[in-house]
Motif scaffolding. Structure first.
Motif, PDB file in Angstrom:
ATOM      1  N   LYS A 197     -67.481 -82.710  55.969  1.00 16.47           N
ATOM      2  CA  LYS A 197     -68.022 -82.865  54.620  1.00 16.47           C
ATOM      3  C   LYS A 197     -69.080 -81.796  54.352  1.00 16.47           C
ATOM      4  O   LYS A 197     -69.161 -81.251  53.254  1.00 16.47           O
ATOM      5  CB  LYS A 197     -68.619 -84.265  54.465  1.00 16.47           C
TER       6      LYS A 197
ATOM      7  N   SER B 178     -63.127 -81.858  50.809  1.00 18.10           N
ATOM      8  CA  SER B 178     -63.011 -83.109  50.073  1.00 18.10           C
ATOM      9  C   SER B 178     -62.518 -84.206  51.013  1.00 18.10           C
ATOM     10  O   SER B 178     -62.057 -83.936  52.127  1.00 18.10           O
ATOM     11  CB  SER B 178     -62.016 -82.942  48.917  1.00 18.10           C
ATOM     12  N   ASP B 179     -62.634 -85.455  50.559  1.00 21.37           N
ATOM     13  CA  ASP B 179     -62.163 -86.577  51.374  1.00 21.37           C
ATOM     14  C   ASP B 179     -60.676 -86.424  51.686  1.00 21.37           C
ATOM     15  O   ASP B 179     -60.228 -86.737  52.785  1.00 21.37           O
ATOM     16  CB  ASP B 179     -62.412 -87.907  50.662  1.00 21.37           C
ATOM     17  N   ARG B 180     -59.932 -85.924  50.738  1.00 26.26           N
ATOM     18  CA  ARG B 180     -58.489 -85.738  50.928  1.00 26.26           C
ATOM     19  C   ARG B 180     -58.219 -84.708  52.034  1.00 26.26           C
ATOM     20  O   ARG B 180     -57.349 -84.912  52.888  1.00 26.26           O
ATOM     21  CB  ARG B 180     -57.861 -85.297  49.605  1.00 26.26           C
ATOM     22  N   ARG B 181     -58.945 -83.588  52.020  1.00 21.74           N
ATOM     23  CA  ARG B 181     -58.763 -82.552  53.047  1.00 21.74           C
ATOM     24  C   ARG B 181     -59.178 -83.068  54.426  1.00 21.74           C
ATOM     25  O   ARG B 181     -58.546 -82.755  55.428  1.00 21.74           O
ATOM     26  CB  ARG B 181     -59.592 -81.318  52.708  1.00 21.74           C
TER      27      ARG B 181
ATOM     28  N   GLU C 208     -57.530 -92.033  53.649  1.00 24.96           N
ATOM     29  CA  GLU C 208     -58.689 -91.657  52.840  1.00 24.96           C
ATOM     30  C   GLU C 208     -59.707 -92.791  52.794  1.00 24.96           C
ATOM     31  O   GLU C 208     -60.913 -92.556  52.772  1.00 24.96           O
ATOM     32  CB  GLU C 208     -58.230 -91.285  51.421  1.00 24.96           C
TER      33      GLU C 208
END
Length: 170
Positions: free
Chosen positions: A131, A136-139, A148
């Protein structure tokens, strides 16, 4: 951002702003971190938000204990102003020669931050390291092979641990 003259504020407005700052300065900074494109910009955005709050304190109708929604909108406005394209007349000037003549002391190392990070579990630390790199949370989900939802839970649990360990360090 234009400077505000302290004489423009009434004594009541200055006291109210002081109370708001004491109650919400940490939360305003934390919200500015979420609105900043770069973590280094968060303190500037929070400072600009307090200048805007000073300018528009008369627009706050709720009592001071429930002012965070109003302050959130002020932070969003400050973030939007911070990242808006500047006109040619607003371009920063090169003050290198003037600043180079001053000797500045180096900031002390942030040992408390490193120690606070050690309080995280290995999975939370992995999420926070990714982070901090701007993923991103998706990545992060794709990189770690977790859902996720699991990433969000680890991120929030890690944030709680970081807040509590930083509070203990103070």
């Amino acid at each position: 951002m234009d400077r505000i003259d302290a004489s423009q504020l009434s004594a009541e407005a200055a006291e109210r702003l002081d109370r708001l700052f004491r109650l919400y300065s940490g939360r305003v900074l934390a919200y500015a971190v979420t609105r900043a494109k770069c973590p280094a910009d968060a303190a500037d955005i929070a400072g600009d938000a307090w200048v805007l709050a000073c300018r528009y304190i008369s627009g706050l109708r709720a009592d001071d204990d429930h002012a965070m929604p109003w302050l959130s909108s002020v932070v969003r406005t400050a973030a939007r102003n911070h990242y808006r394209p500047r006109r040619a007349s607003e371009q920063p000037r090169d003050w290198t020669d003037a600043v180079a003549s001053f000797s500045l002391q180096a900031a002390p190392p942030a040992y408390a931050d490193v120690l606070a990070f050690a309080a995280l579990t290995p999975r939370q630390a992995a999420v926070w390291k990714l982070k901090s790199q701007g993923l991103s949370d998706r990545r992060i989900e794709l990189r770690l092979g977790r859902s996720e939802t699991a990433i969000r839970k680890r991120k929030h649990a890690g944030a709680r641990r970081l807040r509590s360990s930083m509070a203990l360090a103070r």
